[in-house]
Structure formats: structure tokens, C-alpha cells
Design a protein around this motif. Sequence first.
Motif, PDB file in Angstrom:
ATOM      1  N   ASN A 416     -31.161  17.473  70.656  1.00  0.00           N
ATOM      2  CA  ASN A 416     -30.445  17.292  69.996  1.00  0.00           C
ATOM      3  C   ASN A 416     -30.863  18.346  68.679  1.00  0.00           C
ATOM      4  O   ASN A 416     -32.411  18.169  68.225  1.00  0.00           O
ATOM      5  CB  ASN A 416     -30.722  15.647  70.039  1.00  0.00           C
ATOM      6  N   GLU A 417     -30.409  17.571  67.589  1.00  0.00           N
ATOM      7  CA  GLU A 417     -30.084  18.748  66.346  1.00  0.00           C
ATOM      8  C   GLU A 417     -31.213  17.531  66.205  1.00  0.00           C
ATOM      9  O   GLU A 417     -32.177  17.881  65.004  1.00  0.00           O
ATOM     10  CB  GLU A 417     -28.981  19.027  65.558  1.00  0.00           C
ATOM     11  N   ARG A 418     -31.195  16.458  65.432  1.00  0.00           N
ATOM     12  CA  ARG A 418     -32.610  15.489  65.324  1.00  0.00           C
ATOM     13  C   ARG A 418     -34.075  16.049  66.022  1.00  0.00           C
ATOM     14  O   ARG A 418     -34.708  15.967  64.822  1.00  0.00           O
ATOM     15  CB  ARG A 418     -31.963  14.370  65.131  1.00  0.00           C
ATOM     16  N   GLU A 419     -34.067  16.106  67.022  1.00  0.00           N
ATOM     17  CA  GLU A 419     -35.667  15.933  67.583  1.00  0.00           C
ATOM     18  C   GLU A 419     -35.885  17.349  67.017  1.00  0.00           C
ATOM     19  O   GLU A 419     -37.058  17.478  67.061  1.00  0.00           O
ATOM     20  CB  GLU A 419     -35.196  15.244  68.776  1.00  0.00           C
ATOM     21  N   SER A 421     -34.826  19.984  65.291  1.00  0.00           N
ATOM     22  CA  SER A 421     -35.038  19.884  63.315  1.00  0.00           C
ATOM     23  C   SER A 421     -36.448  19.962  63.139  1.00  0.00           C
ATOM     24  O   SER A 421     -37.181  20.399  62.865  1.00  0.00           O
ATOM     25  CB  SER A 421     -33.947  19.036  62.518  1.00  0.00           C
ATOM     26  N   GLU A 422     -36.491  18.543  63.917  1.00  0.00           N
ATOM     27  CA  GLU A 422     -37.672  17.708  63.220  1.00  0.00           C
ATOM     28  C   GLU A 422     -38.949  18.295  63.903  1.00  0.00           C
ATOM     29  O   GLU A 422     -40.478  18.710  63.226  1.00  0.00           O
ATOM     30  CB  GLU A 422     -37.667  16.153  64.014  1.00  0.00           C
ATOM     31  N   MET A 444     -29.559  24.878  62.975  1.00  0.00           N
ATOM     32  CA  MET A 444     -29.442  23.167  62.644  1.00  0.00           C
ATOM     33  C   MET A 444     -29.299  23.003  61.896  1.00  0.00           C
ATOM     34  O   MET A 444     -30.655  23.116  60.518  1.00  0.00           O
ATOM     35  CB  MET A 444     -31.330  22.954  63.263  1.00  0.00           C
ATOM     36  N   GLU A 446     -29.959  20.423  59.836  1.00  0.00           N
ATOM     37  CA  GLU A 446     -30.471  18.797  59.075  1.00  0.00           C
ATOM     38  C   GLU A 446     -32.726  19.584  59.184  1.00  0.00           C
ATOM     39  O   GLU A 446     -32.898  19.180  57.985  1.00  0.00           O
ATOM     40  CB  GLU A 446     -30.425  17.995  60.236  1.00  0.00           C
TER      41      GLU A 446
END
Length: 509
Positions: A416-419, A421-422, A444, A446
Motif C-alpha cells: 500500500n502507498e503509505r507503507e 512511501s515510508e 507514490m 506521499e
Amino acid sequence: MKTLLMHPDRDFDATVPKSKENDDYAQDIELGVLLDAMAAGDPYLREIAQAALFGAWGNDMGTILYRQDILKDCLANKDVVRLFYELAQEPFNRRNDRLYRPFGDEPSVKVSTSVRTLKDALDVLRRLRNTCNVYYKGFSSAGFTRFFKTLNDSLDDGYLASVNSDLEQLQFSSGVLISAGLGEGGKGVDFMLRHPQERDTHLIQRLTTSAPKSYTLQLHPRDEAGAQALGQLQNRGLGLISDALSQSAEHVFGFLKMLAAELAFYLGCLNLHDALTRIHEITTFPEPSSEPRIFSCRELRDTCLALTLKQPAVGNDADADGKQLVVITGANRGGKSTFLRSVGLAQLMMQCGMFVTAQVFSSSLRTGLFTHYKREEDRSMKSGKFDEELARMDRIADRIRSRSMMLFNESFAATNEREGSEIARQIVLALLDREIMVFFVSHMYEFARAFFDDKDVKTLFMRAERGEDGERSFRLREEKPLPTSFGADLYTAIFQTAPEPETADGTSR
């Protein structure tokens, strides 16, 4: 003698280094297309080009500029350089394999093959020197100037005549003269090879001239043991010079072999330049910099794409001087991956001392090139796509060095994008701490926004152009990232159906 046409202070290593690192970036920047163009169908040229390109990361500023000057001479004298290469390759031509025969173990075999090798090789060197003396005025680089001087100083006419005279004597056309003494038990000692005696053919002089008594022993044609004993005596005498002769032959042989290898690289560059010229693609000599955080280009093209399409590629401009991170976003099929390949190829070609396909290109010297491109999912089902990405990144982390260049293409987007991206942000920050230049193509938002908001990281943001009608120019502009994935493009690509066929009267069925 040394050729010194690839390095100003040492010989060129023509062996292709085996490394997973080389295989990865070669695949991702499509290096095989470049090598094929340089080889022009010659496997030897391809091998030499591959060795030079894979060894580019060890070249310093002096070596790069040294090669650039030599390559400029080659471009101005293409036919002459090809003639030099043909002469250097002549001893290795399969139709003339006399110089390929290995030196035997027997001293007599060593002497005969070494003498033949030296005579043939020196003939090639004489013709090479004479050719250089005819065309030297068209060359101005330090490398060629020194090479021409080496040939003239080491192979003047007097030296060549003296060597030829010695080689004629070493053929022993009048037999081998060896002196020896008697040791304990009647064994021979103190063997010494002598200059052949001049034979006087005048009968009167032979009768009137006093000389020590001599005895002649003639072997019966069927006396195999005697012939073997005589051969052993001959080898005892020739053994004193056989090693020196074979070393001399190998030295001359090695000089021609190194000359052929070094000229092969420049011949590959000429082949590449000819291929690019035929499709009217631009080229320029880049400006390497010893300063950190230098990267700028104007009309930088993907060399391999141009060679594949057989027409000039679309170029891009970028000014990342003072920056260490370039984030590239925008619509699919907008030229992002193409720009990434063009960056990797140009950096590699620059550090190899070659020209690049651009109007202007300047970059800091890098210690290596590493790529992390999206791959197909593991078909063995041992791991998922995201696991494979992390495992590959772990292998890169073990090998990457400070001041390298790192290219990411849609990396860590399998989760997923949040994971994703981080994870991508943390990896990039770790690379930046090691002064590694990072180019990152990503959808991504984010991830891109995190660096856009971080004023401590000097970042260049580029975005692929997309018209309101969805048309692509395949150019990138310096623009901030947008919070969109261009869903209309995805919808059209997935759900658009072919238009219904028309009837004879123009109406749809």
C-alpha cells in the motif's frame, strides 16, 4: 614498450569482471543495445567494450580526459585508426596462425618458434611505425603523441637492422656451434653457445692456413641413440638462450596484443558514432567534475532507445547542481523510465571516456551505478513481489559505496502507498547520508510530498508532461508532484473497447 592508449600510466585490463552488480544495471539500462552497436557484429570488439564499460567506475578524472582527447583524434582520423587496428590484429588473424603456436618445452623448439615469432612481429611493428610516421600530423592527443614517439625511439632503422641480423644468425642455417669441457667421469661441463664460424671456401687458404686439429664424427643415418645423444647436447647449448628468446617474443607479442585490445575500444566507439550519425542523433563530450553534487544536462537522450528506433530520441533538460535527489513523477508512458535510462547510460559512458547523446552533460564522478527496477513476481511462489524488492535492496545495500549513483524505478509500490512511501523514504535518506546521488521514479504521492515538504533535503522534482487530451510529449519539466494518478488514462487502457465495425452505408451494426 607500452601502448598506454587507455590509461596514462598503466596497461588496460581487457578481462570482463564478473559481478552481479554489473548484470543488474546492464539489464535495466539496456546496455546490450549499446554493446551491439559498438561491436558491429565483431565478438572481440563487444568483449573489449564490455570490459571497458564495466571497469569505468575505477577511472579518475585524468584518465577520462585522457581518453576523450584520444577519442577525438580517432574521430578525426577514422580510416587511419582502423588501419592501425588491422596492423595490430594481423598476427592474430586465424588465417595466419603462426604466432599463435605455443612455445614448446624443448630448447630447440623454443628457439625456432621464438625466432620466427620475432621476425614476423618485428615486420608488423616496422610497418606500423612507418604508417604512424606518415599520418602523425593529424593527431594531437597526448596518448597518440607518446605512442608515436615510443615506436620511433624504440624501433629505429638501426635497431631493427641489428635485430634482424641477430635473428638470422639464430636460425643456425650453418649449424649450431657449442663448446664444452670434460668433467668428472668424462661428462660434459661448461656448455657454451658460440658464434658460427665463417667457412672459407678457398681451397688454397684452407691448405695454407694453420689451425688446431679438429675431428669430425658422422652419425650413421640409422643411429637413433647417437642422434638422441646429439640432440641432448644441442639442447644443453641452446637452453642458455631459449628462455631469453621466448621472453623477448612474448614481450613483443604482448605489445601487439595490448595495442589491438586498446584500439578495439576506440574502434567500438567509432562504430557507435557511425550508427548514431546515420540516424542524425546528437553527440557531445561530457564534462566530468571532481566536485560533489554536480548533475546537469541539456537535451539528454536515451542512446539505446535511439539505436533501437533508428531515429533521434526525445531529449530532456535537468539542473540538479547542488542537489542529491531527483524525484520524477507524472503520467504513465510519459518518458520517466526513458529519462532514467539516459541518466545511467550517460554517467557510464562519461566515466568510460566516451561521448554521450546530449547537447550538454556534466556530472560528478561516481564510484558505481546501482539500479532497483520493478521486476516480475517470483514464479516459484517462494516470496511475493514486495518481499523480492526488499531482498534485492538488501543485496544492493551490501555492495553500494559512498558517492555512487542509485536509480529507482517504481520501487516499493507492491504494497500500500503509505507503507511503500515510508520504506522508500527511509531507504533514500540512508543513501543520501552516504553522499549517493539518487534518481527516483515513483507514482507514490506521499513519498514525493514527504521530500517536497522536507526543506533540509535539496531535491529536484520533475514531472512527465501530459496534455489535457492525454497526449504525451515524452519530456520532463521541473514541476512539483501532483496528487493524482491520472485515473482516466488507466480507465481508457483497461476498459476501452474497439469501435464497432461500420456497415456499407456508414452506420454501426
